[in-house]
Design a protein around this motif. Sequence first.
Motif, PDB file in Angstrom:
ATOM      1  N   UNK A   1       0.791  -1.197  -0.066  1.00  0.00           N
ATOM      2  CA  UNK A   1      -0.033   0.117  -0.125  1.00  0.00           C
ATOM      3  C   UNK A   1       0.770   1.295   0.004  1.00  0.00           C
ATOM      4  N   UNK A   2       0.602   2.226  -0.817  1.00  0.00           N
ATOM      5  CA  UNK A   2       1.567   3.212  -1.132  1.00  0.00           C
ATOM      6  C   UNK A   2       1.307   4.202   0.154  1.00  0.00           C
ATOM      7  N   UNK A   3       2.286   4.906   0.571  1.00  0.00           N
ATOM      8  CA  UNK A   3       2.278   5.700   1.755  1.00  0.00           C
ATOM      9  C   UNK A   3       1.504   7.091   1.556  1.00  0.00           C
ATOM     10  N   UNK A   4       0.771   7.561   2.490  1.00  0.00           N
ATOM     11  CA  UNK A   4      -0.186   8.746   2.267  1.00  0.00           C
ATOM     12  C   UNK A   4       0.811  10.155   2.034  1.00  0.00           C
ATOM     13  N   UNK A   5       1.974   9.969   2.426  1.00  0.00           N
ATOM     14  CA  UNK A   5       2.863  11.115   2.479  1.00  0.00           C
ATOM     15  C   UNK A   5       3.053  11.643   0.899  1.00  0.00           C
ATOM     16  N   UNK A   6       2.827  10.710  -0.045  1.00  0.00           N
ATOM     17  CA  UNK A   6       3.046  11.208  -1.251  1.00  0.00           C
ATOM     18  C   UNK A   6       1.835  12.004  -1.737  1.00  0.00           C
ATOM     19  N   UNK A   7       0.774  11.896  -1.312  1.00  0.00           N
ATOM     20  CA  UNK A   7      -0.573  12.477  -1.835  1.00  0.00           C
ATOM     21  C   UNK A   7      -0.979  13.779  -0.994  1.00  0.00           C
ATOM     22  N   UNK A   8      -0.117  14.113  -0.060  1.00  0.00           N
ATOM     23  CA  UNK A   8      -0.530  15.024   1.010  1.00  0.00           C
ATOM     24  C   UNK A   8       0.319  16.314   0.630  1.00  0.00           C
ATOM     25  N   UNK A   9      -0.071  17.421   0.663  1.00  0.00           N
ATOM     26  CA  UNK A   9       0.588  18.753   0.703  1.00  0.00           C
ATOM     27  C   UNK A   9       0.513  19.413   2.025  1.00  0.00           C
ATOM     28  N   UNK A  10       1.700  19.939   2.424  1.00  0.00           N
ATOM     29  CA  UNK A  10       1.696  20.429   3.682  1.00  0.00           C
ATOM     30  C   UNK A  10       1.101  21.917   3.663  1.00  0.00           C
TER      31      UNK A  10
END
Length: 50
Positions: A1-10
Amino acid sequence: MPSRLLFIEFPKNAQSICVNGKQYNRTEFEKAKKLELRRGKKGRFLKHKN
């Protein structure tokens, strides 16, 4: 499962953000995001190529 960090913008005005139970400030978040880009299909980090 891919990490959600890649899809989140700060967020612009936030000082920290909590993702998957871990709290990040802006510099830690960007560093973790770069590491996730190096993760392979099996979930392990790939060697860094120059």
